[in-house]
Design a protein around this motif. Structure first.
Motif, PDB file in Angstrom:
ATOM      1  N   GLN A 191      26.712  27.953  45.558  1.00 49.49           N
ATOM      2  CA  GLN A 191      26.995  29.075  46.466  1.00 49.49           C
ATOM      3  C   GLN A 191      28.510  29.260  46.640  1.00 49.49           C
ATOM      4  O   GLN A 191      29.007  30.391  46.615  1.00 49.49           O
ATOM      5  CB  GLN A 191      26.334  28.809  47.825  1.00 49.49           C
ATOM      6  CG  GLN A 191      26.127  30.047  48.633  1.00 49.49           C
ATOM      7  CD  GLN A 191      25.248  29.784  49.850  1.00 49.49           C
ATOM      8  OE1 GLN A 191      25.173  28.662  50.350  1.00 49.49           O
ATOM      9  NE2 GLN A 191      24.595  30.823  50.333  1.00 49.49           N
ATOM     10  N   GLN A 192      29.254  28.150  46.789  1.00 49.95           N
ATOM     11  CA  GLN A 192      30.706  28.256  46.946  1.00 49.95           C
ATOM     12  C   GLN A 192      31.372  28.705  45.643  1.00 49.95           C
ATOM     13  O   GLN A 192      32.298  29.512  45.655  1.00 49.95           O
ATOM     14  CB  GLN A 192      31.296  26.909  47.406  1.00 49.95           C
ATOM     15  CG  GLN A 192      31.128  26.630  48.875  1.00 49.95           C
ATOM     16  CD  GLN A 192      29.707  26.200  49.239  1.00 49.95           C
ATOM     17  OE1 GLN A 192      28.913  25.836  48.390  1.00 49.95           O
ATOM     18  NE2 GLN A 192      29.391  26.265  50.529  1.00 49.95           N
ATOM     19  N   ALA A 193      30.915  28.190  44.512  1.00 50.85           N
ATOM     20  CA  ALA A 193      31.474  28.612  43.228  1.00 50.85           C
ATOM     21  C   ALA A 193      31.230  30.104  43.014  1.00 50.85           C
ATOM     22  O   ALA A 193      32.117  30.832  42.547  1.00 50.85           O
ATOM     23  CB  ALA A 193      30.870  27.799  42.088  1.00 50.85           C
ATOM     24  N   GLY A 194      30.040  30.559  43.369  1.00 47.07           N
ATOM     25  CA  GLY A 194      29.733  31.984  43.242  1.00 47.07           C
ATOM     26  C   GLY A 194      30.616  32.833  44.140  1.00 47.07           C
ATOM     27  O   GLY A 194      31.056  33.916  43.757  1.00 47.07           O
ATOM     28  N   ALA A 195      30.891  32.317  45.345  1.00 47.06           N
ATOM     29  CA  ALA A 195      31.761  33.053  46.272  1.00 47.06           C
ATOM     30  C   ALA A 195      33.180  33.147  45.713  1.00 47.06           C
ATOM     31  O   ALA A 195      33.807  34.214  45.774  1.00 47.06           O
ATOM     32  CB  ALA A 195      31.770  32.367  47.641  1.00 47.06           C
ATOM     33  N   VAL A 196      33.693  32.049  45.164  1.00 47.45           N
ATOM     34  CA  VAL A 196      35.052  32.063  44.587  1.00 47.45           C
ATOM     35  C   VAL A 196      35.109  33.029  43.416  1.00 47.45           C
ATOM     36  O   VAL A 196      36.047  33.841  43.304  1.00 47.45           O
ATOM     37  CB  VAL A 196      35.477  30.639  44.152  1.00 47.45           C
ATOM     38  CG1 VAL A 196      36.733  30.677  43.316  1.00 47.45           C
ATOM     39  CG2 VAL A 196      35.662  29.749  45.373  1.00 47.45           C
ATOM     40  N   ARG A 197      34.126  32.976  42.535  1.00 47.57           N
ATOM     41  CA  ARG A 197      34.111  33.893  41.384  1.00 47.57           C
ATOM     42  C   ARG A 197      34.062  35.355  41.855  1.00 47.57           C
ATOM     43  O   ARG A 197      34.773  36.206  41.332  1.00 47.57           O
ATOM     44  CB  ARG A 197      32.914  33.594  40.497  1.00 47.57           C
ATOM     45  CG  ARG A 197      33.085  32.420  39.592  1.00 47.57           C
ATOM     46  CD  ARG A 197      31.944  32.325  38.572  1.00 47.57           C
ATOM     47  NE  ARG A 197      32.089  31.153  37.745  1.00 47.57           N
ATOM     48  CZ  ARG A 197      31.472  29.999  37.961  1.00 47.57           C
ATOM     49  NH1 ARG A 197      30.643  29.863  38.981  1.00 47.57           N
ATOM     50  NH2 ARG A 197      31.686  28.973  37.158  1.00 47.57           N
ATOM     51  N   ALA A 198      33.201  35.617  42.840  1.00 46.58           N
ATOM     52  CA  ALA A 198      33.044  36.992  43.314  1.00 46.58           C
ATOM     53  C   ALA A 198      34.335  37.539  43.899  1.00 46.58           C
ATOM     54  O   ALA A 198      34.761  38.646  43.568  1.00 46.58           O
ATOM     55  CB  ALA A 198      31.921  37.054  44.354  1.00 46.58           C
ATOM     56  N   VAL A 199      34.982  36.748  44.770  1.00 49.06           N
ATOM     57  CA  VAL A 199      36.185  37.248  45.448  1.00 49.06           C
ATOM     58  C   VAL A 199      37.393  37.251  44.529  1.00 49.06           C
ATOM     59  O   VAL A 199      38.119  38.254  44.446  1.00 49.06           O
ATOM     60  CB  VAL A 199      36.449  36.424  46.732  1.00 49.06           C
ATOM     61  CG1 VAL A 199      37.806  36.766  47.328  1.00 49.06           C
ATOM     62  CG2 VAL A 199      35.351  36.665  47.752  1.00 49.06           C
ATOM     63  N   TYR A 200      37.634  36.148  43.808  1.00 48.62           N
ATOM     64  CA  TYR A 200      38.897  36.008  43.074  1.00 48.62           C
ATOM     65  C   TYR A 200      38.834  36.460  41.621  1.00 48.62           C
ATOM     66  O   TYR A 200      39.869  36.741  41.020  1.00 48.62           O
ATOM     67  CB  TYR A 200      39.403  34.573  43.173  1.00 48.62           C
ATOM     68  CG  TYR A 200      39.737  34.221  44.604  1.00 48.62           C
ATOM     69  CD1 TYR A 200      40.850  34.755  45.232  1.00 48.62           C
ATOM     70  CD2 TYR A 200      38.904  33.390  45.357  1.00 48.62           C
ATOM     71  CE1 TYR A 200      41.140  34.463  46.552  1.00 48.62           C
ATOM     72  CE2 TYR A 200      39.191  33.088  46.675  1.00 48.62           C
ATOM     73  CZ  TYR A 200      40.313  33.631  47.265  1.00 48.62           C
ATOM     74  OH  TYR A 200      40.594  33.353  48.574  1.00 48.62           O
ATOM     75  N   LEU A 201      37.654  36.547  41.053  1.00 52.85           N
ATOM     76  CA  LEU A 201      37.570  36.994  39.662  1.00 52.85           C
ATOM     77  C   LEU A 201      36.960  38.390  39.533  1.00 52.85           C
ATOM     78  O   LEU A 201      37.270  39.110  38.598  1.00 52.85           O
ATOM     79  CB  LEU A 201      36.756  35.987  38.830  1.00 52.85           C
ATOM     80  CG  LEU A 201      37.331  34.565  38.774  1.00 52.85           C
ATOM     81  CD1 LEU A 201      36.415  33.653  37.975  1.00 52.85           C
ATOM     82  CD2 LEU A 201      38.735  34.560  38.195  1.00 52.85           C
ATOM     83  N   GLU A 202      36.089  38.752  40.467  1.00 53.43           N
ATOM     84  CA  GLU A 202      35.434  40.056  40.386  1.00 53.43           C
ATOM     85  C   GLU A 202      36.007  41.066  41.365  1.00 53.43           C
ATOM     86  O   GLU A 202      35.707  42.252  41.272  1.00 53.43           O
ATOM     87  CB  GLU A 202      33.929  39.895  40.637  1.00 53.43           C
ATOM     88  CG  GLU A 202      33.246  39.018  39.610  1.00 53.43           C
ATOM     89  CD  GLU A 202      31.830  38.615  40.016  1.00 53.43           C
ATOM     90  OE1 GLU A 202      31.285  39.208  40.981  1.00 53.43           O
ATOM     91  OE2 GLU A 202      31.288  37.701  39.380  1.00 53.43           O
ATOM     92  N   GLY A 203      36.793  40.612  42.353  1.00 53.35           N
ATOM     93  CA  GLY A 203      37.424  41.527  43.296  1.00 53.35           C
ATOM     94  C   GLY A 203      36.548  41.965  44.452  1.00 53.35           C
ATOM     95  O   GLY A 203      36.834  42.979  45.092  1.00 53.35           O
ATOM     96  N   VAL A 204      35.484  41.221  44.738  1.00 56.98           N
ATOM     97  CA  VAL A 204      34.611  41.546  45.867  1.00 56.98           C
ATOM     98  C   VAL A 204      35.353  41.218  47.168  1.00 56.98           C
ATOM     99  O   VAL A 204      36.044  40.198  47.251  1.00 56.98           O
ATOM    100  CB  VAL A 204      33.288  40.747  45.776  1.00 56.98           C
ATOM    101  CG1 VAL A 204      32.408  40.963  46.995  1.00 56.98           C
ATOM    102  CG2 VAL A 204      32.546  41.106  44.496  1.00 56.98           C
ATOM    103  N   THR A 205      35.211  42.053  48.196  1.00 53.55           N
ATOM    104  CA  THR A 205      35.887  41.793  49.477  1.00 53.55           C
ATOM    105  C   THR A 205      35.117  40.748  50.263  1.00 53.55           C
ATOM    106  O   THR A 205      33.924  40.499  50.016  1.00 53.55           O
ATOM    107  CB  THR A 205      35.990  43.073  50.321  1.00 53.55           C
ATOM    108  OG1 THR A 205      34.675  43.479  50.685  1.00 53.55           O
ATOM    109  CG2 THR A 205      36.728  44.174  49.574  1.00 53.55           C
ATOM    110  N   TYR A 206      35.803  40.115  51.220  1.00 50.21           N
ATOM    111  CA  TYR A 206      35.153  39.129  52.082  1.00 50.21           C
ATOM    112  C   TYR A 206      33.953  39.749  52.795  1.00 50.21           C
ATOM    113  O   TYR A 206      32.886  39.144  52.883  1.00 50.21           O
ATOM    114  CB  TYR A 206      36.117  38.591  53.137  1.00 50.21           C
ATOM    115  CG  TYR A 206      37.241  37.721  52.624  1.00 50.21           C
ATOM    116  CD1 TYR A 206      37.266  37.236  51.334  1.00 50.21           C
ATOM    117  CD2 TYR A 206      38.282  37.368  53.472  1.00 50.21           C
ATOM    118  CE1 TYR A 206      38.291  36.430  50.891  1.00 50.21           C
ATOM    119  CE2 TYR A 206      39.318  36.566  53.037  1.00 50.21           C
ATOM    120  CZ  TYR A 206      39.321  36.093  51.737  1.00 50.21           C
ATOM    121  OH  TYR A 206      40.330  35.293  51.307  1.00 50.21           O
ATOM    122  N   ALA A 207      34.133  40.956  53.313  1.00 49.27           N
ATOM    123  CA  ALA A 207      33.066  41.629  54.063  1.00 49.27           C
ATOM    124  C   ALA A 207      31.856  41.895  53.167  1.00 49.27           C
ATOM    125  O   ALA A 207      30.709  41.657  53.569  1.00 49.27           O
ATOM    126  CB  ALA A 207      33.586  42.930  54.662  1.00 49.27           C
TER     127      ALA A 207
END
Length: 167
Positions: free
Chosen positions: A121-137
Motif C-alpha cells: 500500500q505504501q509503495a503504491g502510494a509513493v508510485r502514485a504521487v511521485y511517479l504518476e503525479g497523483v495529488t495527495y487528495a
C-alpha cells in the motif's frame, strides 16, 4: 628578394609565435594552421613592401597573422550552412549517452528494489504521487483514508527509501 633560404630561416624563427596568434583568435587548430600558411604566402608575396619604420619585423608579422585570423573568423561566422543535413549534424543530441543511460538504469533498479521492501500500500502510494503525479487528495480519496494518513505513509515511506538508497 625571393631568397628561399632567408624565408626558411624566417619561418623557423617565427612560425610558433604566429601559430599561437592564429590559434588564440580562431580557437581551432586545423583552421589556425591553414591561416598560418596563408600568412606566410602573403609575407612571401609582399615582403618587398615591408618598411622599417621603427617597428620590428615581428610586429609586422604578428599584425598580418592577427588580421588574417580575424578575417577568417568573420568569414566563418557569416557563412550560411550549406545543407540542412550539415546543420543537423552540429546540433547536440538530447538523448542520454551510454554512461548516463547505464547510471539511470542502475538507479531505477535500485529504486525498484527499495520500493519492493515497502508494504504494498505504501509503495503504491509513493508510485502514485511521485511517479504518476497523483495529488495527495486524490490518493486519499482513492484509498478511502484521511489525507493526513496518506501524508504520513508518504513521509515514512520516503524516509525508508532514503535509508535504503543510501546503503
Amino acid at each position: 628578394m625571393g631568397d628561399r633560404q632567408a624565408f626558411e630561416s624566417l619561418y623557423d624563427a617565427t612560425s610558433a609565435k604566429l601559430h599561437a596568434v592564429c590559434l588564440s583568435v580562431l580557437k581551432d587548430r586545423p583552421e589556425a594552421e591553414e591561416t598560418l600558411q596563408e600568412v606566410y604566402i602573403k609575407v612571401w608575396q609582399s615582403a618587398a613592401r615591408y618598411a622599417s619604420n621603427g617597428l620590428s619585423p615581428m610586429t609586422w608579422l604578428i599584425t598580418i597573422a592577427r588580421n588574417r585570423a580575424i578575417d577568417r573568423l568573420r568569414a566563418r561566422s557569416s557563412r550560411p550552412a550549406t545543407a540542412p543535413t550539415e546543420a543537423a549534424a552540429t546540433v547536440a543530441s538530447t538523448e542520454p549517452g551510454p554512461e548516463s543511460a547505464t547510471i539511470r538504469a542502475q538507479e531505477r533498479r535500485l529504486l525498484d528494489e527499495c520500493l519492493a521492501q515497502l508494504a504494498e500500500q505504501q509503495a503504491g502510494a509513493v508510485r502514485a504521487v511521485y511517479l504518476e503525479g497523483v495529488t495527495y487528495a486524490d490518493l486519499a480519496e482513492r484509498e478511502g483514508k484521511p489525507i493526513n494518513t496518506v501524508r504520513s505513509w508518504l513521509r515514512r515511506s520516503l524516509l525508508r527509501l532514503k535509508d535504503c538508497v543510501s546503503q
